[in-house]
Motif scaffolding. Structure first.
Motif, PDB file in Angstrom:
ATOM      1  N   LYS A  66       0.968  -0.882   0.236  1.00 35.48           N
ATOM      2  CA  LYS A  66      -0.062  -0.020   0.374  1.00 35.48           C
ATOM      3  C   LYS A  66       0.933   1.075   0.303  1.00 35.48           C
ATOM      4  CE  LYS A  66      -4.385  -1.472   2.286  1.00 35.48           C
ATOM      5  NZ  LYS A  66      -5.275  -0.830   1.411  1.00 35.48           N
ATOM      6  N   SER A  80      -8.096   1.663  -8.192  1.00 34.43           N
ATOM      7  CA  SER A  80      -9.367   0.536  -7.145  1.00 34.43           C
ATOM      8  C   SER A  80      -8.945  -0.670  -6.781  1.00 34.43           C
ATOM      9  CB  SER A  80     -10.267   1.247  -7.381  1.00 34.43           C
ATOM     10  OG  SER A  80     -10.779   1.241  -8.946  1.00 34.43           O
ATOM     11  N   LYS A  81      -8.614  -1.265  -8.539  1.00 30.40           N
ATOM     12  CA  LYS A  81      -8.499  -2.393  -8.351  1.00 30.40           C
ATOM     13  C   LYS A  81      -6.748  -2.743  -8.228  1.00 30.40           C
ATOM     14  CE  LYS A  81      -8.256  -5.835 -12.038  1.00 30.40           C
ATOM     15  NZ  LYS A  81      -7.786  -6.239 -13.446  1.00 30.40           N
ATOM     16  N   GLN A  83      -5.757  -2.164  -4.839  1.00 26.55           N
ATOM     17  CA  GLN A  83      -7.006  -1.607  -3.807  1.00 26.55           C
ATOM     18  C   GLN A  83      -7.274  -2.977  -2.545  1.00 26.55           C
ATOM     19  OE1 GLN A  83      -5.018   0.338  -1.549  1.00 26.55           O
ATOM     20  NE2 GLN A  83      -3.397   1.600  -3.168  1.00 26.55           N
ATOM     21  N   GLN A  84      -8.109  -2.354  -4.346  1.00 25.28           N
ATOM     22  CA  GLN A  84      -9.392  -3.972  -3.522  1.00 25.28           C
ATOM     23  C   GLN A  84      -8.368  -4.774  -3.168  1.00 25.28           C
ATOM     24  OE1 GLN A  84     -12.555  -4.297  -6.373  1.00 25.28           O
ATOM     25  NE2 GLN A  84     -13.775  -5.359  -6.017  1.00 25.28           N
ATOM     26  N   LYS A  85      -7.574  -5.706  -4.706  1.00 26.33           N
ATOM     27  CA  LYS A  85      -6.641  -7.054  -4.221  1.00 26.33           C
ATOM     28  C   LYS A  85      -6.091  -6.893  -2.983  1.00 26.33           C
ATOM     29  CE  LYS A  85      -4.927  -7.866  -8.178  1.00 26.33           C
ATOM     30  NZ  LYS A  85      -4.008  -8.621  -9.426  1.00 26.33           N
ATOM     31  N   ASN A  87      -6.709  -5.572  -0.040  1.00 28.85           N
ATOM     32  CA  ASN A  87      -7.758  -4.993   1.445  1.00 28.85           C
ATOM     33  C   ASN A  87      -8.131  -6.759   0.944  1.00 28.85           C
ATOM     34  OD1 ASN A  87      -7.323  -2.552   1.650  1.00 28.85           O
ATOM     35  ND2 ASN A  87      -8.826  -1.727   0.038  1.00 28.85           N
ATOM     36  N   GLN A  88      -8.649  -7.369   0.197  1.00 25.08           N
ATOM     37  CA  GLN A  88      -8.926  -8.863   0.265  1.00 25.08           C
ATOM     38  C   GLN A  88      -8.011  -9.538   1.048  1.00 25.08           C
ATOM     39  OE1 GLN A  88     -10.131  -9.554  -3.220  1.00 25.08           O
ATOM     40  NE2 GLN A  88     -12.277  -8.196  -3.912  1.00 25.08           N
ATOM     41  N   ARG A 121      -7.999   3.008   4.616  1.00 25.15           N
ATOM     42  CA  ARG A 121      -9.052   2.615   4.022  1.00 25.15           C
ATOM     43  C   ARG A 121      -9.884   3.377   3.547  1.00 25.15           C
ATOM     44  NH1 ARG A 121     -11.432  -3.606   4.447  1.00 25.15           N
ATOM     45  NH2 ARG A 121      -8.705  -4.505   4.514  1.00 25.15           N
ATOM     46  N   GLU A 125      -9.680   6.133  -0.395  1.00 26.46           N
ATOM     47  CA  GLU A 125     -11.104   6.292  -0.792  1.00 26.46           C
ATOM     48  C   GLU A 125     -10.855   7.590  -1.246  1.00 26.46           C
ATOM     49  OE1 GLU A 125     -14.172   4.763   0.760  1.00 26.46           O
ATOM     50  OE2 GLU A 125     -13.597   2.225  -0.011  1.00 26.46           O
TER      51      GLU A 125
END
Length: 215
Positions: A66, A80-81, A83-85, A87-88, A121, A125
């Motif tokens: 990050k 965002s893609k 970041q989403q990966k 975060n998951q 997070r 955003e």
């Protein structure tokens, strides 16, 4: 009278055998209990300390990702893609972490880590829509450092608790060895006592009378 003495010797022998039986049963139960304690201790070292240390290491790696993403050439877009990966992956590790046993201190640090993670997070955003804000970027960086510090604190706890569990296991082993030594000493004493009873009973047997009619 000799017959009463013989009965007394037999009673003593029976008591000796009874003591041996009770001793063997007691030490067997104690050994089982110690074995269970060792199993639980080693299981806890693996499940609650070694695995958790691995989770912390991976969480640290994702926080660093990050941080690096914030400073890459594409940082202004803050994908965002990506970041989403990340975060998951973090959420999966947190679920696994929550299945382990915590100390009171560990609970406090872990709860603080999850709270700080939610704050990060939200900031990330906001940064996606306002990527030119140096103030927002700086705030995210500070949060990343706080998360790393919390993970270091959690890692130190794993070392401390792992050491305690190992010392506890060593204590159980030493206690088991001490009990075994005592058991051997008692068995030797009982064996000597039984031998003394045998020799005493032999001394009570009448000697074979001599035949004086022989020429």
């Amino acid at each position: 009278m000799k017959w009463t003495y013989s009965i007394e010797q037999k009673i003593k022998a029976a008591l000796s055998l009874g003591i041996v039986f009770v001793l063997v049963m007691a030490t067997n139960l104690i050994d089982r209990n110690h074995f269970s304690e060792l199993q639980e201790s080693f299981s806890s070292v693996y499940k609650d300390r070694l695995l958790v240390e691995n989770y912390i290491f991976k969480l640290s790696g994702f926080i660093h990702q990050k941080h690096m993403l914030l400073h890459t050439s594409a940082a202004n877009k803050m994908s965002s893609k990506d970041q989403q990966k990340i975060n998951q992956a973090i959420d999966t590790l947190l679920i696994d972490y929550e299945k382990t046993k915590y100390t009171a201190k560990e609970t406090r640090l872990f709860d603080e880590f999850k709270t700080e993670l939610l704050d990060v997070r939200e900031l990330e955003e906001r940064f996606q829509t306002d990527s030119t804000s140096t103030e927002l970027r700086s705030e995210i960086e500070k949060k990343h450092l706080q998360l790393i510090a919390l993970l270091e604190g959690l890692s130190n706890i794993q070392m401390e608790e792992g050491g305690k569990l190992i010392n506890q296991s060593i204590g159980v082993i030493n206690t088991s060895h001490s009990i075994s030594r005592i058991e051997i000493i008692i068995l030797i004493c009982i064996g000597l006592f039984a031998q003394a009873l045998v020799l005493a009973s032999k001394s009570l047997k009448p000697k074979k009378p001599q035949n004086f009619n022989l020429n």
